[in-house]
Design a protein around this motif. Structure first.
Motif, short mmCIF file in Angstrom:
data_model
loop_
_atom_site.label_atom_id
_atom_site.label_comp_id
_atom_site.label_asym_id
_atom_site.label_seq_id
_atom_site.Cartn_x
_atom_site.Cartn_y
_atom_site.Cartn_z
N ILE A 12 0.84 -1.21 0.00
CA ILE A 12 0.00 0.00 0.00
C ILE A 12 0.87 1.25 0.00
O ILE A 12 0.61 2.20 -0.74
CB ILE A 12 -0.98 -0.02 1.19
CG1 ILE A 12 -2.00 -1.14 1.02
CG2 ILE A 12 -1.68 1.33 1.33
CD1 ILE A 12 -2.79 -1.47 2.26
N GLU A 15 2.33 1.65 -3.48
CA GLU A 15 1.37 1.98 -4.54
C GLU A 15 0.57 3.25 -4.27
O GLU A 15 -0.13 3.74 -5.16
CB GLU A 15 0.40 0.81 -4.76
CG GLU A 15 1.09 -0.40 -5.37
CD GLU A 15 0.14 -1.50 -5.76
OE1 GLU A 15 0.57 -2.38 -6.50
OE2 GLU A 15 -1.04 -1.48 -5.35
N SER A 16 0.68 3.81 -3.08
CA SER A 16 -0.10 5.02 -2.76
C SER A 16 0.25 6.19 -3.66
O SER A 16 -0.59 7.05 -3.91
CB SER A 16 0.12 5.41 -1.30
OG SER A 16 -0.56 4.52 -0.47
N TYR A 21 -4.17 1.33 -7.57
CA TYR A 21 -3.59 0.17 -6.91
C TYR A 21 -3.60 -1.01 -7.87
O TYR A 21 -4.57 -1.19 -8.62
CB TYR A 21 -4.39 -0.21 -5.66
CG TYR A 21 -4.28 0.78 -4.52
CD1 TYR A 21 -3.07 1.00 -3.88
CD2 TYR A 21 -5.39 1.46 -4.04
CE1 TYR A 21 -2.96 1.88 -2.82
CE2 TYR A 21 -5.30 2.33 -2.98
CZ TYR A 21 -4.08 2.54 -2.38
OH TYR A 21 -3.97 3.40 -1.32
N ALA A 24 -2.22 -4.02 -4.20
CA ALA A 24 -2.72 -3.72 -2.86
C ALA A 24 -4.02 -4.47 -2.55
O ALA A 24 -4.20 -4.94 -1.41
CB ALA A 24 -2.91 -2.23 -2.67
#
Length: 137
Positions: A12, A15-16, A21, A24
């Motif tokens: 997470i 990929e934030s 995403y 995630a």
């Protein structure tokens, strides 16, 4: 912290910064598979060390809502309980930064968040922001 949770939080966090995403959701599903859905929010809270930023934990909770059979309803009730109890700042922070409005009833949300804002001035602005944005929708 269990390895499956650490992996999900790492994915997470990675990929934030991306437009969407990819891994995630799969990582969040693995958390649900290992933990099960019963008391998921409370058990995860107990498993995740306070050194992990609460915003990252909130993102995990948001993704978990998509992975549970009830679309996060039980987790939402748990975070609402955290807000009503109003005793643990980290729980309150996680609850306030989810992508939901807590409480189905606007008046109840106003009452609870007003109390939280008084008890925890460090989150008062976020409480007011949630109250205002719900009134304006």
């Amino acid at each position: 912290m269990r390895q499956v949770v650490a992996r999900a939080l790492d994915v997470i966090a990675l990929e934030s910064g991306r437009p969407e995403y990819t891994e995630a959701f799969r990582a969040a599903q693995e958390v649900v598979t290992e933990f099960g859905e019963l008391d998921l929010a409370d058990r995860l809270f107990a498993d995740i060390p306070e050194s992990i930023p609460f915003l990252l934990v909130a993102k995990l909770f948001d993704l978990l809502a998509w992975q549970t059979d009830d679309n996060g309803s039980a987790m939402t009730r748990t975070i609402e309980r955290w807000l009503v109890e109003g005793t643990h700042l980290r729980k309150i922070q996680i609850a306030l930064y989810l992508d939901i409005y807590p409480f189905p009833d606007e008046r109840e949300m106003y009452r609870v968040l007003s109390n939280v804002a008084i008890s925890h001035p460090e989150v008062a602005d976020k409480c007011r922001q949630l109250i205002s944005s719900r009134q304006n929708r």
